[in-house]
Structure formats: structure tokens, C-alpha cells
Design a protein around this motif. Structure first.
Motif, short mmCIF file in Angstrom:
data_model
loop_
_atom_site.label_atom_id
_atom_site.label_comp_id
_atom_site.label_asym_id
_atom_site.label_seq_id
_atom_site.Cartn_x
_atom_site.Cartn_y
_atom_site.Cartn_z
N LEU A 1 0.85 -1.20 0.00
CA LEU A 1 0.00 0.00 0.00
C LEU A 1 0.88 1.24 0.00
O LEU A 1 1.86 1.33 0.74
N ILE A 2 0.51 2.19 -0.84
CA ILE A 2 1.19 3.49 -0.89
C ILE A 2 0.13 4.56 -0.66
O ILE A 2 -0.87 4.62 -1.39
N SER A 3 0.35 5.40 0.34
CA SER A 3 -0.64 6.43 0.67
C SER A 3 0.04 7.79 0.76
O SER A 3 1.27 7.91 0.75
N LEU A 16 1.34 12.06 -7.13
CA LEU A 16 2.57 12.25 -7.89
C LEU A 16 2.83 11.07 -8.82
O LEU A 16 3.17 11.24 -9.99
N LEU A 17 2.66 9.85 -8.29
CA LEU A 17 2.88 8.67 -9.10
C LEU A 17 1.89 8.59 -10.26
O LEU A 17 2.26 8.24 -11.39
N LEU A 18 0.64 8.92 -9.98
CA LEU A 18 -0.37 8.89 -11.04
C LEU A 18 -0.08 9.93 -12.11
O LEU A 18 -0.25 9.67 -13.32
N SER A 19 0.39 11.10 -11.70
CA SER A 19 0.64 12.17 -12.67
C SER A 19 1.77 11.81 -13.62
O SER A 19 1.78 12.24 -14.78
N THR A 36 -4.89 6.21 -1.99
CA THR A 36 -4.05 5.03 -1.72
C THR A 36 -3.92 4.18 -2.99
O THR A 36 -4.88 4.02 -3.73
N ILE A 37 -2.72 3.66 -3.19
CA ILE A 37 -2.47 2.70 -4.26
C ILE A 37 -2.20 1.33 -3.64
O ILE A 37 -1.40 1.22 -2.70
N ASN A 38 -2.85 0.30 -4.14
CA ASN A 38 -2.63 -1.07 -3.69
C ASN A 38 -2.07 -1.89 -4.86
O ASN A 38 -2.71 -2.03 -5.89
N ILE A 39 -0.84 -2.39 -4.69
CA ILE A 39 -0.19 -3.21 -5.71
C ILE A 39 -0.15 -4.64 -5.22
O ILE A 39 0.39 -4.92 -4.13
N GLN A 40 -0.72 -5.55 -6.00
CA GLN A 40 -0.73 -6.96 -5.63
C GLN A 40 -0.13 -7.78 -6.76
O GLN A 40 -0.42 -7.55 -7.94
N ALA A 41 0.72 -8.73 -6.39
CA ALA A 41 1.33 -9.63 -7.37
C ALA A 41 1.25 -11.05 -6.87
O ALA A 41 1.55 -11.34 -5.71
N VAL A 54 -6.53 1.79 -7.10
CA VAL A 54 -6.38 3.09 -6.44
C VAL A 54 -7.68 3.41 -5.70
O VAL A 54 -8.77 3.31 -6.28
N TYR A 55 -7.53 3.77 -4.42
CA TYR A 55 -8.72 4.21 -3.68
C TYR A 55 -8.89 5.71 -3.91
O TYR A 55 -8.02 6.51 -3.57
N CYS A 56 -10.04 6.05 -4.50
CA CYS A 56 -10.35 7.44 -4.81
C CYS A 56 -11.53 7.91 -3.96
O CYS A 56 -12.48 7.14 -3.73
N THR A 57 -11.47 9.15 -3.51
CA THR A 57 -12.51 9.69 -2.64
C THR A 57 -13.34 10.72 -3.39
O THR A 57 -12.80 11.62 -4.06
#
Length: 364
Positions: free
Chosen positions: A146-148, A154-157, A176-181, A219-222
Motif C-alpha cells: 500500500l502506498i498512501s 505524484l505517481l499517477l501524474s 491510496t495505491i494497492n499493488i498486488q502480485a 487506487v482508492y479514490c474519494t
């Protein structure tokens, strides 16, 4: 006449039949072992995986020995990342990198590399290996991160994305970004026979390994206006990939590692370089014990090593448990100061391009 024909047929079958071997945990690396692996990046058309089935022959004697990588199997105790791997019982050290494993009678699991510990162990080798064995590991989670915070926008841009684009206008901020592998590994011992390498010929099993990896990013968007649009939204960066590798393993007591590691592309061609074993089975025969003079033995504080050949000698001193205590290089001769070591038995491993030899060193 029938008896004569039967005898001839049995003789032919004996000549062209290879033993169906079994590779166990006793046949692969243990603490104190050292392997040497060149990589040939320009293999010819004769270097192919060949066919599956019984009584196969693989002639890889044309592989070129160059740029040998030395890998040592050492104890995890005393290594830089020991505390991160409480379940590791062996560690492979190569070119300054440390890889941590748990080896048992049923499998060899990779726990991580350096300070990068895996969330779940990855089976690298199911055991014992026998012809016809099939084994599946997974799916296992190799990454769930998780990245919050401000870093998310910034990462999305950097990818030209925003919360509004991801949610199709339903939300305004990305939190928040959730990366699962996940990874699934399929193992199939699909052939056995004989392999010839520059270092010799060995009875072996061929192991086909297919690793399928899938990655998903959400990505969790509000929704800062009504709240109705808040939630997880997938990114269009999900990935599904497959890697196929062939390995050949022997129960020869002098090999201790895969004879050949060969990655394959989707068309069945060699993908990149072929890594192969060299000078493990023959190294003790290639270097005569008279090639080096070590004195005095037993010793107290200092020992001198001389070489009859004017070439670089890569030297590793280990204790009786295989733990490395000193490492150095020399050409003609060198004198070691051993005053910092405890009394006891040590193993001096002397490695050159011609091969290697081990000598017992006693400090009194």
C-alpha cells in the motif's frame, strides 16, 4: 536363433538406455559447497531443450566457458541480513549478493534476497526429483503493498492519470495505491537421459518450470462532493506474464547444482544466455595437490601459501561449519595473519580458472 536375437536386442537396449535417477536434498548444495557457472550468450542451433521422454541425450559440449560466476553456499549465521531470515538454513553468496533459502527433504524455498524479504516463500525446487513428477506451487502472494499520502497523486501524474480519469468523474482525489502480485509455479520432470558439458557427461533429469505472474493495481479514490463515488478503482496496468525455463539435474555427488539453466521464449527458442555448471566435478582432478604449498601446518599465527602457477588465485577460508572467515586473492604467494582466529580446523578453498582444490588448515 531366437535366443541369439533376444540377446542382441537386450544388449542394444542396455547400450542405449539410461538410468532413471532420483535427485534428493542430499544431491544439491550444502554449506561449504562452491559452484562455478559460466554463461554462454551465443549458443548455436545444436543447443536446444530437445525432446521430452525417456533416454534422451543432450550434447552441450560446445558451450563456451567464459566469465565464470562463483557462488558459495554458506551458513546464514553471521551474514548481513541474518536477522531478516530466521527460517533460512542456507545462504547463497555470489558477487556480493546474498540469497536466503530453506532447504528440506521436500523442497528448496527462496525466502528473499538481501533486505528484500518475500511475503511468502517461493518454491525453487520441489524434492525429490523423479521422472514424471508434477508439482504446483501457488498461487502465492509475492507482493501486497500500500502506498498512501501525497506520493499517490505524484505517481499517477507521471503516468498522465488523475482520480477523475480513473473513476470516470465519480471521485476527485486519489488516496491510496494497492499493488498486488501473485505467482504460480508449475514443475514437470518430463525427460531423463544423459548430458554432455565441457566438464563431462552426467546422467540427469530434465525439469520444466513454468512461472505465471499476475499483477494488479488499484487506487482508492474519494468523492469529496457527495461521497457516493468513493471506492477502489483498477488501473489499466494489470499484467499477466509467463516464463519458461528448463533445468537439468544430476545425482552425481560432485555436481550439487543444476547442470544447465535454459530460459525459453514463446517459440521454444533459447531466450538469452545459457547458464551451465563448470569445473565442479573435475576441479579436484584438474588441480594437483602439488600446485600449492601451504606451511607450516599446524600453524599458530601465520601461514604462507605459494602457487606454482603465475595466475590469480581466489581464496576463501571457512570454518568447519562452512562459515566464511576470510577472503582474499593472490598470484604467486601470500602470508596470512591468523591471530584473530580461534584455534581449530579450517578449510582453505583455492580457486583458479583451471579448477579448485581444498586444503585443511589447523590452528593450534
Amino acid at each position: 536363433m531366437k535366443t541369439k536375437i533376444l540377446t542382441i536386442l537386450l544388449s542394444v537396449f542396455t547400450v542405449f538406455s539410461f538410468a532413471q535417477i532420483t535427485v534428493t536434498d542430499n544431491d544439491i548444495l550444502s554449506i561449504g559447497d562452491v559452484v562455478y557457472q559460466p554463461e554462454d550468450d551465443n549458443t548455436g542451433p545444436q543447443i536446444t531443450p530437445g525432446n521430452s521422454g525417456a533416454n534422451q541425450t543432450w550434447d552441450f559440449s560446445s558451450l563456451v566457458v567464459a566469465d565464470i560466476v562463483t557462488t558459495e553456499c554458506i551458513s546464514p549465521v553471521g551474514t548481513p541480513y541474518e536477522s531478516s531470515y530466521p527460517n533460512a538454513n542456507i545462504c547463497l553468496k555470489a558477487e556480493g549478493d546474498y540469497m536466503y533459502f530453506n532447504k528440506s527433504s521436500t523442497k528448496v524455498e527462496l525466502l528473499g534476497e538481501g533486505d528484500s524479504t518475500f511475503q511468502q516463500p517461493i518454491v525453487m525446487l520441489p524434492l525429490p526429483l523423479t521422472y514424471g513428477m508434477i508439482f504446483t506451487d501457488g498461487p502465492i502472494s509475492v507482493l501486497d503493498s500500500l502506498i498512501s499520502g501525497p506520493m499517490v497523486s505524484l505517481l499517477l501524474s507521471t503516468q498522465g492519470l488523475s482520480a477523475a480519469m480513473i473513476s470516470l468523474g465519480a471521485a476527485q482525489t486519489a488516496d491510496t495505491i494497492n499493488i498486488q502480485a501473485e505467482m504460480t509455479s508449475d514443475f514437470n520432470v518430463d525427460a531423463y537421459g544423459s548430458m554432455t558439458l565441457p566438464m563431462g557427461t552426467f546422467d540427469c533429469l530434465r525439469l520444466k518450470i513454468e512461472r505465471t505472474s499476475s499483477t494488479s493495481i488499484q487506487v482508492y479514490c474519494t468523492d469529496t462532493i457527495t461521497g457516493a463515488g468513493s471506492g477502489w478503482y483498477p488501473l489499466p496496468f494489470s499484467d499477466l506474464s509467463q516464463e519458461i525455463t528448463y533445468q537439468w539435474w544430476s545425482d552425481n555427488m560432485n555436481t550439487k547444482f543444476a547442470l544447465v539453466d535454459m530460459p525459453i521464449d514463446s517459440l521454444g527458442n533459447v531466450d538469452g544466455g545459457v547458464i551451465f555448471l563448470h569445473d565442479v566435478a573435475s576441479s579436484l582432478n584438474q588441480l594437483d595437490s602439488k600446485s600449492f604449498n601451504i606451511f607450516p601446518i599446524p600453524t599458530t599465527y601465520k601461514v604462507t601459501i605459494t602457487s606454482e602457477n603465475n595466475e590469480e588465485v581466489n581464496t576463501i577460508l571457512t570454518d568447519i561449519n562452512g562459515r566464511e572467515v576470510k577472503r582474499f586473492e593472490f598470484s604467486n604467494s601470500t602470508t596470512l595473519n591468523l591471530s584473530d582466529l580461534d584455534k581449530g580446523i579450517y578449510i582453505l578453498n583455492l580457486n583458479t580458472q583451471e579448477g579448485s582444490i581444498s586444503k585443511k588448515l589447523i590452528i593450534e
